[in-house]
Design an enzyme around this catalytic site. Sequence first.
Site, PDB file in Angstrom:
ATOM      1  N   PRO A 156      91.359  25.829  59.438  1.00 12.88           N
ATOM      2  CA  PRO A 156      90.216  24.907  59.441  1.00 12.88           C
ATOM      3  C   PRO A 156      89.913  24.381  58.039  1.00 12.88           C
ATOM      4  CG  PRO A 156      89.499  27.172  59.823  1.00 12.88           C
ATOM      5  CD  PRO A 156      90.986  27.200  59.771  1.00 12.88           C
ATOM      6  N   HIS A 157      89.294  23.216  58.013  1.00 14.77           N
ATOM      7  CA  HIS A 157      88.945  22.560  56.743  1.00 14.77           C
ATOM      8  C   HIS A 157      87.454  22.250  56.747  1.00 14.77           C
ATOM      9  CE1 HIS A 157      89.170  19.887  53.298  1.00 14.77           C
ATOM     10  NE2 HIS A 157      88.495  19.002  54.004  1.00 14.77           N
ATOM     11  N   PRO A 158      86.755  22.487  55.723  1.00 13.52           N
ATOM     12  CA  PRO A 158      87.123  23.164  54.481  1.00 13.52           C
ATOM     13  C   PRO A 158      86.867  24.673  54.594  1.00 13.52           C
ATOM     14  CG  PRO A 158      84.934  22.248  54.217  1.00 13.52           C
ATOM     15  CD  PRO A 158      85.402  21.915  55.629  1.00 13.52           C
TER      16      PRO A 158
ATOM     17  N   GLU B 121      92.399  27.903  53.870  1.00 16.61           N
ATOM     18  CA  GLU B 121      93.341  26.793  53.670  1.00 16.61           C
ATOM     19  C   GLU B 121      94.313  27.094  52.528  1.00 16.61           C
ATOM     20  OE1 GLU B 121      91.757  22.460  54.246  1.00 16.61           O
ATOM     21  OE2 GLU B 121      90.264  23.693  53.203  1.00 16.61           O
TER      22      GLU B 121
END
Length: 98
Positions: free
Chosen positions: A83-85, A89
Amino acid sequence: LTERAVKESGINYKVSKFLFTASGKATAAGNTEGFVKLISDSSTDKLLGVHLIGADVTEIIGGMVLALDLGATATQLRNTVFPHPTMSEGIKEAAEGL
C-alpha cells in the site's frame, strides 16, 4: 542472515538498500532515518537476509520473517502489492534494486 554471514559462506549475493529519506510516508511522519536492506542469492534470487532500521519497522517485520521462512525470492517481493504511502513500500523498492 547478515551480509557478513553470507559473504563468509561463499554465496554469490546481491544487496539492495532503500533509504527512508526517499519515503513519502517517512517524510510526512518526520521519521526519515533508517532503511530497508535486502540480501538475495545471485543465482537463485532467494531472499537470504532482511534488515529493517527505523521508526515503525516493527509493524512490517512479521511479513519479512514469513517471506524468509517460505523461501521467497526478490522477484516475488517485487511483484507484491504494497500500500501507498506506507513504510512497507521500502521493501518493494529495495526488492526492485536486486
